[in-house]
Design a protein around this motif. Sequence first.
Motif, PDB file in Angstrom:
ATOM      1  N   ILE A  25       0.843  -1.196   0.000  1.00 27.88           N
ATOM      2  CA  ILE A  25       0.000   0.000   0.000  1.00 27.88           C
ATOM      3  C   ILE A  25       0.876   1.242   0.000  1.00 27.88           C
ATOM      4  O   ILE A  25       1.958   1.255   0.598  1.00 27.88           O
ATOM      5  N   ASN A  26       0.414   2.259  -0.699  1.00 26.09           N
ATOM      6  CA  ASN A  26       1.098   3.542  -0.762  1.00 26.09           C
ATOM      7  C   ASN A  26       0.084   4.609  -0.384  1.00 26.09           C
ATOM      8  O   ASN A  26      -0.930   4.772  -1.057  1.00 26.09           O
ATOM      9  N   PHE A  27       0.354   5.296   0.712  1.00 22.12           N
ATOM     10  CA  PHE A  27      -0.527   6.368   1.181  1.00 22.12           C
ATOM     11  C   PHE A  27       0.013   7.727   0.745  1.00 22.12           C
ATOM     12  O   PHE A  27       1.216   7.888   0.515  1.00 22.12           O
ATOM     13  N   ASP A  28      -0.863   8.713   0.704  1.00 22.61           N
ATOM     14  CA  ASP A  28      -0.466  10.104   0.518  1.00 22.61           C
ATOM     15  C   ASP A  28      -0.299  10.693   1.917  1.00 22.61           C
ATOM     16  O   ASP A  28      -1.261  11.143   2.522  1.00 22.61           O
ATOM     17  N   PHE A  29       0.920  10.643   2.442  1.00 20.22           N
ATOM     18  CA  PHE A  29       1.187  11.072   3.807  1.00 20.22           C
ATOM     19  C   PHE A  29       1.467  12.566   3.929  1.00 20.22           C
ATOM     20  O   PHE A  29       2.032  13.007   4.914  1.00 20.22           O
ATOM     21  N   GLU A  30       1.088  13.348   2.953  1.00 20.43           N
ATOM     22  CA  GLU A  30       1.281  14.795   3.028  1.00 20.43           C
ATOM     23  C   GLU A  30      -0.053  15.491   2.805  1.00 20.43           C
ATOM     24  O   GLU A  30      -0.885  15.039   2.039  1.00 20.43           O
ATOM     25  N   ASP A  31      -0.254  16.586   3.523  1.00 16.07           N
ATOM     26  CA  ASP A  31      -1.355  17.466   3.182  1.00 16.07           C
ATOM     27  C   ASP A  31      -0.804  18.889   3.160  1.00 16.07           C
ATOM     28  O   ASP A  31       0.406  19.085   3.220  1.00 16.07           O
ATOM     29  N   ASN A  33      -0.478  21.378   5.209  1.00 18.15           N
ATOM     30  CA  ASN A  33       0.299  21.947   6.304  1.00 18.15           C
ATOM     31  C   ASN A  33       1.019  20.919   7.168  1.00 18.15           C
ATOM     32  O   ASN A  33       1.564  21.275   8.207  1.00 18.15           O
ATOM     33  N   PHE A  34       1.001  19.666   6.771  1.00 11.96           N
ATOM     34  CA  PHE A  34       1.535  18.625   7.656  1.00 11.96           C
ATOM     35  C   PHE A  34       2.047  17.439   6.848  1.00 11.96           C
ATOM     36  O   PHE A  34       1.440  17.051   5.866  1.00 11.96           O
ATOM     37  N   GLU A  35       3.158  16.891   7.288  1.00 12.32           N
ATOM     38  CA  GLU A  35       3.659  15.650   6.712  1.00 12.32           C
ATOM     39  C   GLU A  35       3.824  14.664   7.865  1.00 12.32           C
ATOM     40  O   GLU A  35       4.438  14.977   8.884  1.00 12.32           O
ATOM     41  N   CYS A  36       3.267  13.489   7.714  1.00 11.30           N
ATOM     42  CA  CYS A  36       3.319  12.465   8.745  1.00 11.30           C
ATOM     43  C   CYS A  36       4.761  12.019   8.964  1.00 11.30           C
ATOM     44  O   CYS A  36       5.474  11.733   8.000  1.00 11.30           O
ATOM     45  N   PRO A  37       5.222  11.973  10.214  1.00 11.71           N
ATOM     46  CA  PRO A  37       6.592  11.523  10.489  1.00 11.71           C
ATOM     47  C   PRO A  37       6.832  10.095   9.978  1.00 11.71           C
ATOM     48  O   PRO A  37       5.919   9.263   9.982  1.00 11.71           O
ATOM     49  N   VAL A  38       8.051   9.819   9.559  1.00 12.51           N
ATOM     50  CA  VAL A  38       8.385   8.536   8.943  1.00 12.51           C
ATOM     51  C   VAL A  38       8.070   7.360   9.863  1.00 12.51           C
ATOM     52  O   VAL A  38       7.529   6.349   9.426  1.00 12.51           O
ATOM     53  N   ASN A  39       8.385   7.482  11.157  1.00 16.84           N
ATOM     54  CA  ASN A  39       8.109   6.373  12.068  1.00 16.84           C
ATOM     55  C   ASN A  39       6.609   6.069  12.159  1.00 16.84           C
ATOM     56  O   ASN A  39       6.207   4.911  12.271  1.00 16.84           O
TER      57      ASN A  39
END
Length: 83
Positions: A25-31, A33-39
């Motif tokens: 699975i590949n998520f869009d982890f950016e919006d 104003n925020f990017e989800c931390p790698v961990n």
Amino acid sequence: MFADTNRQLRKLSIYKPMQFQVTHINFDFEDDNFECPVNEQIEIIKETKETIWEAVDEEDLVEEITSATGWCVNSIDYQHVLA
């Protein structure tokens, strides 16, 4: 019919949910104003792949995962789990 009506009809009892296990699975982890931390990204992907998901089809599977994780799915590979 409206798109939401079709989605609701698919979830009626005439459609038997299937079980899916996500293999990739590949998520869009950016919006904006925020990017989800790698961990956290790694943990979300791990939990998603470890879960057996119930859905009526691939579109419903993506909606279930998006709803559960809070992140949009860019791409997905899965296998059906036979009961």
